[in-house]
Design a protein around this motif. Sequence first.
Motif, PDB file in Angstrom:
ATOM      1  N   ASP A 261      -5.424   4.008   9.962  1.00 22.62           N
ATOM      2  CA  ASP A 261      -5.990   3.228   8.858  1.00 22.62           C
ATOM      3  C   ASP A 261      -5.636   1.750   9.005  1.00 22.62           C
ATOM      4  OD1 ASP A 261      -7.401   3.033   6.540  1.00 22.62           O
ATOM      5  OD2 ASP A 261      -5.987   4.145   5.288  1.00 22.62           O
ATOM      6  N   ASP A 262      -6.608   0.891   8.711  1.00 21.14           N
ATOM      7  CA  ASP A 262      -6.374  -0.564   8.662  1.00 21.14           C
ATOM      8  C   ASP A 262      -5.934  -1.151   9.997  1.00 21.14           C
ATOM      9  OD1 ASP A 262      -7.074  -0.973   5.959  1.00 21.14           O
ATOM     10  OD2 ASP A 262      -5.171  -0.089   5.333  1.00 21.14           O
TER      11      ASP A 262
ATOM     12  N   THR B 185     -10.228   4.638   3.199  1.00 22.80           N
ATOM     13  CA  THR B 185      -9.092   5.556   3.316  1.00 22.80           C
ATOM     14  C   THR B 185      -9.450   6.932   2.749  1.00 22.80           C
ATOM     15  OG1 THR B 185      -7.548   3.715   3.218  1.00 22.80           O
ATOM     16  CG2 THR B 185      -6.673   5.877   2.692  1.00 22.80           C
TER      17      THR B 185
ATOM     18  N   GLN C 108       0.823  -1.202   0.000  1.00 19.66           N
ATOM     19  CA  GLN C 108       0.000   0.000   0.000  1.00 19.66           C
ATOM     20  C   GLN C 108       0.864   1.262   0.000  1.00 19.66           C
ATOM     21  OE1 GLN C 108      -2.989  -0.007   2.978  1.00 19.66           O
ATOM     22  NE2 GLN C 108      -4.002   1.780   2.140  1.00 19.66           N
TER      23      GLN C 108
ATOM     24  N   ARG D 267     -11.261   0.735  -6.395  1.00 21.52           N
ATOM     25  CA  ARG D 267      -9.856   0.737  -6.788  1.00 21.52           C
ATOM     26  C   ARG D 267      -9.673  -0.034  -8.089  1.00 21.52           C
ATOM     27  NH1 ARG D 267      -7.336  -1.202  -2.332  1.00 21.52           N
ATOM     28  NH2 ARG D 267      -7.336   0.869  -1.428  1.00 21.52           N
TER      29      ARG D 267
HETATM   30 MG    MG Z   1      -7.546   1.786   2.763  1.00 23.79          MG
END
Ligand code: MG
Length: 453
Positions: free
Chosen positions: A221-222, A164, A19, A320
Amino acid sequence: MKDVWSAVQDPLREALGDQNYQVWIEPIQFTGIGGDTVHLRVPNRYFGDWVRENFGTTITGELCRHLEAQVRVEFHVDGKAPAPASSPADPVGPGTAKKQTSHDSEPPPSKASPGIALDKTFGNFVVGTCNQFAHAAAQAAAESPGESQYNPLFIYGGTGLGKTHLMHAIGNAMKQRDEQLHVLYVTAEQFTNEMIDALRYRNMPDFRDKYRKRPDVLLIDDVQFFSGKDRTQEELFHTFEDLHKRGKQIVFTADVLPREIKLFAPRLRTRCESGMLADTQPPDVETMLAILRQKSEDMGLTVPADLGQWLANRVRGSIRELEGVLNRLKAISRMHGTPPTIEFAQKHLRGILPEAPSAPTVDAIIQTVASFYGLKIAEIKGTRRLKQIVRPRHVAMFLTRKLTDLSFPEIGRAFGGRDHATVQHACKKIRGLLIKDADLRNAIETVQRMMLR
Ligand code: MG
Ligand code: ADP
């Protein structure tokens, strides 16, 4: 000489994770080497600052290793003069490569929040039924940060569905309203790595200052990444308590609900559940189409209406993925010098797109619902009126109506020859229950996720 940068791509991807690599390394262009300096071009100043602060040492280290020489890295914006570096990456030899700690490069005293992607805003987030709740919750948190109803805000859902993006949008909206606010965005992985470094270099006071004292808003995040990392979870817990007590806003994302994160401390789970839980679902065709229109427009790619519809029907899994397809389409049509059409897309995107719309069939739905509830397919289709069978049967009908194009009579036929009124009644019943029954909502989400796999 171009090879230098290409050669360190794989090691960088490995060191930083997919990422980070995609977001922060891929957009960087190599522009040349002069003396002991490797020149890299970054999209903008904030980007450069962020990369330098977070990955500067890793990048320099990999370049040194590859070149077997001591080099330094300079980031430039758009081929103009070098970006005024707050502190140029330290020249580090391969043997002396050391991890960055927070005191060897203080972040620039800029008001911008380096972690925040400026191009992810509420303004360019397309809202549909799949994400409207998460969007509204994110906006509420951005408007009145720290209010207990939305603190913490926990956004969860599958990959590529906008979690995100919403986090960055919160950060951007808050900065826009009040430049002085200290917005801090990190991935759980970065948080973990920084903590490990802080422990190793006995630098916990700085770490705590960064995460507990300074932020008005902390975006992590995550957080499923914290699974099984006890020491980090403990630190996170105290960070949470400290910020929460002082009314600072906290936002987390994860791919699943707090209680579904494996090896996640119960006290963290309950903290996460004490605020607002909001999910992002895969978009339906209309939302996909709206997103596609916006993205293609932003990219300057002309997508005829029929091609748009065709794509929206095929790319259903994630946004995405849609972006990937559009980028690809743009690149190919540029190379060929022709605007894309359905035939063009069919020819050039084969192997990337699913052949048929990815909407599940009624059989797949019945099968998945049956396996979720531990029933046989025949029981779902059958006529027994036991409560533990009727509810799953209704769920399966509801999902069929939601996820396929079948009419009520067609659904009735697929469920062992029932009439359309029965199906209509079942769908209405489930819709009504969904509003008040969180367990049912979760069950239905889980079934849908099972079908996506
Ligand atoms: Mg994300
Ligand atoms: P996640 O964090 O859930 O995996 P992201 O937020 O990274 O997903 O979204 C993937 C990509 O799709 C990003 O480029 C994001 O900007 C875009 N995207 C996601 N949802 C939307 C939306 N509703 N409107 C516009 N773009 C979106």
